[in-house]
Design a protein around this motif. Structure first.
Motif, PDB file in Angstrom:
ATOM      1  N   GLU A 128       0.820  -1.212   0.000  1.00  0.00           N
ATOM      2  CA  GLU A 128       0.000   0.000   0.000  1.00  0.00           C
ATOM      3  C   GLU A 128       0.855   1.263   0.000  1.00  0.00           C
ATOM      4  OE1 GLU A 128      -3.433   2.062   2.710  1.00  0.00           O
ATOM      5  OE2 GLU A 128      -3.257  -0.106   2.761  1.00  0.00           O
ATOM      6  N   LYS A 129       1.980   1.225   0.709  1.00  0.00           N
ATOM      7  CA  LYS A 129       2.874   2.390   0.811  1.00  0.00           C
ATOM      8  C   LYS A 129       4.300   1.916   0.548  1.00  0.00           C
ATOM      9  CE  LYS A 129       3.752   6.323   3.822  1.00  0.00           C
ATOM     10  NZ  LYS A 129       3.433   6.914   5.146  1.00  0.00           N
TER      11      LYS A 129
ATOM     12  N   GLY B 173      -2.070  -1.597  -8.985  1.00  0.00           N
ATOM     13  CA  GLY B 173      -3.361  -1.504  -8.309  1.00  0.00           C
ATOM     14  C   GLY B 173      -3.359  -1.656  -6.804  1.00  0.00           C
ATOM     15  N   ARG B 174      -2.282  -2.128  -6.221  1.00  0.00           N
ATOM     16  CA  ARG B 174      -2.245  -2.301  -4.767  1.00  0.00           C
ATOM     17  C   ARG B 174      -1.634  -1.105  -4.050  1.00  0.00           C
ATOM     18  NH1 ARG B 174       1.273  -7.539  -4.559  1.00  0.00           N
ATOM     19  NH2 ARG B 174       2.162  -6.444  -6.350  1.00  0.00           N
ATOM     20  N   VAL B 175      -0.972  -0.235  -4.776  1.00  0.00           N
ATOM     21  CA  VAL B 175      -0.219   0.870  -4.182  1.00  0.00           C
ATOM     22  C   VAL B 175      -1.114   2.101  -4.049  1.00  0.00           C
ATOM     23  CG1 VAL B 175       1.809   2.361  -4.409  1.00  0.00           C
ATOM     24  CG2 VAL B 175       1.898  -0.012  -5.233  1.00  0.00           C
ATOM     25  N   SER B 176      -1.160   2.664  -2.844  1.00  0.00           N
ATOM     26  CA  SER B 176      -1.910   3.895  -2.599  1.00  0.00           C
ATOM     27  C   SER B 176      -0.988   5.110  -2.561  1.00  0.00           C
ATOM     28  CB  SER B 176      -2.660   3.820  -1.267  1.00  0.00           C
ATOM     29  OG  SER B 176      -3.593   2.788  -1.274  1.00  0.00           O
ATOM     30  N   VAL B 177       0.175   4.933  -1.895  1.00  0.00           N
ATOM     31  CA  VAL B 177       1.086   6.058  -1.676  1.00  0.00           C
ATOM     32  C   VAL B 177       2.510   5.624  -2.005  1.00  0.00           C
ATOM     33  CG1 VAL B 177       2.013   7.694   0.025  1.00  0.00           C
ATOM     34  CG2 VAL B 177      -0.369   6.960   0.182  1.00  0.00           C
TER      35      VAL B 177
ATOM     36  N   LEU C 165      -1.711   7.708  -5.377  1.00  0.00           N
ATOM     37  CA  LEU C 165      -2.288   7.087  -6.560  1.00  0.00           C
ATOM     38  C   LEU C 165      -3.799   6.970  -6.460  1.00  0.00           C
ATOM     39  CD1 LEU C 165       0.332   4.268  -7.159  1.00  0.00           C
ATOM     40  CD2 LEU C 165       0.002   6.331  -8.501  1.00  0.00           C
ATOM     41  N   LEU C 166      -4.324   6.847  -5.254  1.00  0.00           N
ATOM     42  CA  LEU C 166      -5.766   6.666  -5.080  1.00  0.00           C
ATOM     43  C   LEU C 166      -6.410   7.900  -4.490  1.00  0.00           C
ATOM     44  CD1 LEU C 166      -5.713   3.060  -3.638  1.00  0.00           C
ATOM     45  CD2 LEU C 166      -6.009   3.756  -6.004  1.00  0.00           C
TER      46      LEU C 166
END
Length: 168
Positions: free
Chosen positions: A87-88, A120-124, A167-168
């Motif tokens: 995620e990060k 698709g799994r990465v937010s930051v 990213l999100l």
């Protein structure tokens, strides 16, 4: 080299043993690594290659060898340090001094952002650089990273400008 991403001028691919010699021009070079706690000892390159290969196999994202298409030379490394979760993750990039000022680092960083977005799994995505490393800081800002202030890093015993890319 197993290619994972292609840009107009570059291939990003999984590190292999044939890259150890080229690694001397970026990770093994004192001038390149002067803002990153100094050059890496050449005898550590096989271990680094193994670690980044394993990270790629486990996570489908990693730090990659950057190959210039025109010369077929490995000119640097770019990608992600992944520690706790997908995620990060942390962006890193290092390039041979002979390539500085030619836009290769910016092109590779944009490629990395595209790979993370596609995953698709990465937010930051986080990034930092020595405050004296103006070229790297400029690249981060140019591609859209947001400055979040300074942050203390225990491993290098230093405070650095800290950036995030959402990213999100």
């Amino acid at each position: 080299m197993e290619i994972v991403y292609e840009t107009e001028r570059l291939y990003l691919g999984v590190f292999d043993e044939s890259h150890a010699e080229a690694m001397k021009t970026f990770w093994g070079n004192e001038d390149v690594m002067k803002f990153c706690d100094g050059a890496t000892k050449h005898e550590k390159f096989p271990q680094i290659i193994k670690i980044y290969r394993e990270i790629h196999q486990t996570n489908d994202l990693s730090v990659y060898a950057v190959q210039e298409k025109a010369s077929s030379m490995i000119i640097g490394a770019a990608g992600f340090n992944i520690t706790k979760s997908m995620e990060k993750i942390e962006l890193i990039f290092h390039f041979s001094q002979s390539t500085w000022g030619k836009g290769f680092a910016t092109e590779a960083v944009i490629a990395c952002l595209n790979m993370a977005r596609k995953d698709g799994r990465v937010s930051v995505i986080t990034a930092s650089a020595d405050p004296r490393n103006l070229a790297s800081l400029n690249i981060l800002e140019k591609v859209g990273f947001q400055y979040k202030g300074t942050k203390w890093f225990d491993e290098i015993q230093q405070e650095e400008p800290y950036y995030e890319y959402h990213l999100l």
